[in-house]
Design a protein around this motif. Structure first.
Motif, short mmCIF file in Angstrom:
data_model
loop_
_atom_site.label_atom_id
_atom_site.label_comp_id
_atom_site.label_asym_id
_atom_site.label_seq_id
_atom_site.Cartn_x
_atom_site.Cartn_y
_atom_site.Cartn_z
N PRO A 335 1.41 -1.08 -0.06
CA PRO A 335 -0.04 -0.08 0.01
C PRO A 335 1.08 0.77 0.28
N ILE A 336 -0.28 2.59 -0.13
CA ILE A 336 0.79 3.94 -0.30
C ILE A 336 -0.20 4.74 0.08
N THR A 337 0.85 6.12 -0.05
CA THR A 337 0.07 7.18 0.62
C THR A 337 0.84 8.47 -0.47
N VAL A 338 -0.36 8.81 -1.37
CA VAL A 338 0.25 9.99 -1.66
C VAL A 338 -0.63 11.26 -1.96
N SER A 339 0.00 11.99 -1.83
CA SER A 339 -1.03 13.29 -1.40
C SER A 339 -1.08 14.31 -3.07
N LEU A 340 -2.04 14.96 -3.00
CA LEU A 340 -2.85 15.78 -4.78
C LEU A 340 -1.48 17.00 -5.00
N GLN A 341 -1.66 17.08 -6.27
CA GLN A 341 -1.39 18.17 -6.25
C GLN A 341 -1.25 19.49 -5.97
N THR A 342 -1.32 20.28 -6.38
CA THR A 342 -1.76 21.44 -6.71
C THR A 342 -2.97 21.55 -7.81
N THR A 343 -2.65 21.40 -8.75
CA THR A 343 -3.45 21.13 -9.94
C THR A 343 -4.85 20.82 -9.46
N GLY A 344 -5.45 19.69 -7.98
CA GLY A 344 -6.45 18.71 -7.80
C GLY A 344 -6.21 17.61 -7.90
N SER A 345 -5.30 16.94 -8.87
CA SER A 345 -5.37 15.60 -8.79
C SER A 345 -3.78 15.20 -8.91
N LEU A 400 -3.91 -1.11 -0.95
CA LEU A 400 -5.05 0.11 -1.26
C LEU A 400 -4.07 1.22 -1.47
N VAL A 401 -4.70 2.75 -1.77
CA VAL A 401 -4.16 4.00 -2.08
C VAL A 401 -4.68 5.15 -1.15
N THR A 402 -4.09 5.81 -0.32
CA THR A 402 -4.39 6.08 0.41
C THR A 402 -4.05 8.02 -0.15
N VAL A 403 -4.99 8.72 -0.14
CA VAL A 403 -4.77 9.91 -0.91
C VAL A 403 -4.73 11.12 0.18
N GLU A 404 -3.75 12.01 0.06
CA GLU A 404 -3.69 12.86 1.57
C GLU A 404 -3.59 14.42 0.67
N LEU A 405 -4.38 15.17 1.35
CA LEU A 405 -4.39 17.24 0.53
C LEU A 405 -2.75 17.51 0.31
N SER A 406 -2.39 18.08 -0.51
CA SER A 406 -1.20 18.86 -0.91
C SER A 406 -0.33 19.52 0.05
N GLY A 407 -1.56 20.13 1.22
CA GLY A 407 -0.51 21.00 2.75
C GLY A 407 -0.29 22.19 2.25
N ILE A 408 -1.02 22.59 0.71
CA ILE A 408 -0.36 23.78 0.40
C ILE A 408 -1.20 24.92 0.27
N ASP A 409 -1.53 25.94 1.13
CA ASP A 409 -2.85 27.23 0.97
C ASP A 409 -1.47 28.29 0.59
N GLN A 414 -7.63 28.80 4.52
CA GLN A 414 -8.33 27.73 5.11
C GLN A 414 -8.29 26.40 4.06
N VAL A 415 -8.16 26.61 2.88
CA VAL A 415 -8.25 25.68 2.26
C VAL A 415 -6.78 25.26 1.04
N ASP A 416 -7.18 23.62 1.42
CA ASP A 416 -6.04 23.21 0.70
C ASP A 416 -6.36 23.75 -0.80
N ASP A 417 -4.81 24.00 -0.78
CA ASP A 417 -5.04 24.80 -2.93
C ASP A 417 -5.52 23.32 -3.68
N ALA A 418 -5.00 21.88 -3.00
CA ALA A 418 -5.70 20.91 -4.23
C ALA A 418 -6.87 20.97 -4.28
N CYS A 419 -7.36 21.68 -3.45
CA CYS A 419 -9.15 21.44 -4.12
C CYS A 419 -10.16 22.66 -3.49
N ASP A 420 -8.96 23.84 -3.97
CA ASP A 420 -9.13 24.74 -3.97
C ASP A 420 -10.30 25.68 -5.09
#
Length: 515
Positions: A335-345, A400-409, A414-420
């Motif tokens: 299993p791995i954990t990945v972070s979204l890019q600021t482009t949203g994917s 299993l693949v765990t997807v996390e936010l980018s951590g960039i705002d 207060q909204v992560d740029d990956a989902c802003d």
């Protein structure tokens, strides 16, 4: 009337006689005083001087002799040359008085050579090593030498055989006075001869585990090199699948030159029970044989059976042997954990989750689904991994693949740029500032959308118009350090010019490290 002291030369003396009556008569006498005493002379002390004009000494100060005479010294001369040659020269001094009497004295003038010769070594040489990994009989060239007097010898310390690498040759020139000078020349011997390699004989082996062969003894290749063999490797797999595998052997010498050769390993099926044919004859059956191989390859093999009777009559029949692969591949996943890019994917590949999937005969392809994740997939996702071997056997497994936010705002909403949606764009959006304070949050100037452009150049200027940062291919990695001085820039507002291919953006951005 003779004087008390007669001077040098002729003096006439007049004699006068007088009688008693006072009558007189005169006569004359000449007295000639000549100088037959030689003058004296003491030459200057012997001197030693250095050459100053070619191999001679000119303008030599000889000094002055000490002279005297009972009368008068008329002249003092010497026979010194204009230029004194190397070695000893005797100078004769001559003093002459007014009467022509002379005396001589000698002075020794020694000219020594204190000037070193000069030498320029031949040009440096780079040459190829011979079959013995050395070079003999090398022509080094001729050095350029000179001396104010004479060159006696030119020698060097070159070895008989130059070994691999760089050798420094020292040339020494010696002049007639024993003075020396040196110069160096380098001789670099390189090895550009490839090693040689002969692969072991091709191997045909019986499968010893399902549809593969383990622990195959490949043999040892024959290698050689003019210098040294550094390594011999091959790309043989741990498990050889059924069929023919080409193994490439590579030999590398000490200079990095390589050579390759190939060996084939054929894995066949064995221990096949063919059964017993049914034979009859009106008289007697003498022999029953077949042409079955010891090892059957994957696929179809036709075996011909031959029956011979006592009279030599024969009959044949054929049998087809099919070797199949029914072993499914084994999926080994992590299993791995990945972070979204600021482009949203974010996207993943098979290599991200595969940690050792294998098959007894060989893998044809591996796929995963889904491979791209968005903000809708935050958290743990089940990804279907499918592996198919070369004979069509297939295995599917879930990883299993765990997807996390980018951590960039960057806009601090207060909204992560990956989902802003306000910053999640393919157009480059320059933030108004960043906080490079080392807290791992907003420490870099990240400009979303740069991936849409081929050429990205960022220039930053301070309030006085001085350029403090420039990056020809900006990669969202500026931490507030000046590219000019290497120092951290002070908290302030700066002017930027962002060139995106043919598009130019300009504006202000601040650095703020104070919470």
């Amino acid at each position: 009337n003779a004087p008390t002291v007669f001077p040098l030369g002729v003096t006439t003396v007049t004699w006068t006689v007088t009688d008693g009556s006072g009558n007189t008569a005169t006569t004359t006498q000449t007295v000639t005083v000549v100088d037959n005493a030689n003058p004296t002379i003491v030459a200057p002390a012997a001197i030693t001087v250095n050459t100053n004009t070619a191999c001679t000494a000119t303008g030599v100060a000889l000094g002055s002799p000490v002279t005297s005479d009972n009368c008068t010294v008329a002249s003092v001369v010497n026979n010194a040359p204009v230029a004194f040659p190397l070695g000893n020269t005797t100078v004769t001094w001559t003093v002459t008085d007014a009467a022509g009497n002379t005396a001589t004295a000698t002075q020794l003038v020694t000219v020594v050579d204190n000037i070193n010769p000069t030498i320029t070594a031949p040009a440096n040489i780079t040459t190829n090593a011979t079959a013995s990994c050395a070079v003999t009989g090398l022509t080094l060239g001729t050095p350029v030498t000179s001396d104010n007097c004479s060159v006696v010898s030119v020698v060097n310390n070159a070895p008989v055989a130059f070994q691999l690498g760089t050798t420094t040759v020292t040339w020494t020139v010696t002049d007639g006075s024993g003075h020396t000078a040196t110069a160096t020349q380098t001789v670099t011997v390189v090895d550009n001869t490839n090693p040689t390699i002969t692969a072991p004989a091709n191997v045909t082996i019986n499968a010893n585990s399902a549809c593969a062969a383990f622990n195959v003894a490949l043999g040892t290749p024959v290698t050689a090199d003019n210098c040294s063999v550094a390594s011999v490797v091959n790309n043989a797999p741990t498990v050889f699948p059924l069929g023919v595998t080409t193994v490439t052997w590579t030999v590398t010498d000490g200079s990095g030159n390589t050579a390759t050769t190939t060996q084939t390993v054929t894995v066949e099926a064995a221990n096949v029970v063919l059964g017993t044919p049914v034979v009859t004859d009106n008289c007697t059956v003498a022999t029953v044989t077949n042409d079955a191989p010891a090892l059957f390859p994957f696929g179809y093999t036709t075996v011909t059976w031959t029956v011979t009777d006592a009279a030599g009559n024969i009959a044949t029949a054929t049998q087809v042997v099919e070797v199949r692969d029914t072993v499914v591949p084994v999926a080994v996943l992590s299993p791995i954990t990945v972070s979204l890019q600021t482009t949203g994917s974010v996207s993943i590949t098979v290599a991200d989750v595969n940690t050792g999937t294998y098959d007894n005969c060989g893998i044809a392809n591996m796929t995963i689904f889904p491979s791209t994740f968005t903000c809708d997939d935050l958290g743990v996702n089940q990804v279907l991994f499918t592996v198919t071997d070369i004979h069509g056997n297939k295995t599917q497994a879930v990883v299993l693949v765990t997807v996390e936010l980018s951590g960039i705002d960057l806009d601090f909403d207060q909204v992560d740029d990956a989902c802003d949606s306000e910053v999640n764009t393919t157009q480059a959006v320059v933030p108004t500032g960043f906080t490079p304070d080392g807290d791992q949050y907003n420490d870099l100037l990240v400009i979303p959308g740069l991936e849409a452009y081929n050429q990205v150049t960022l220039e930053v200027y301070d309030r006085f118009g001085n350029k403090v940062y420039e990056q020809a291919q900006y990669a969202n990695d500026w931490d507030g350090t000046s590219s000019v001085t290497g120092a951290a820039l002070p908290d302030d507002t700066y002017y930027y010019i962002l060139t995106l291919d043919q598009l130019v953006k300009q504006g202000f951005i601040y650095i703020n490290r104070i919470h």
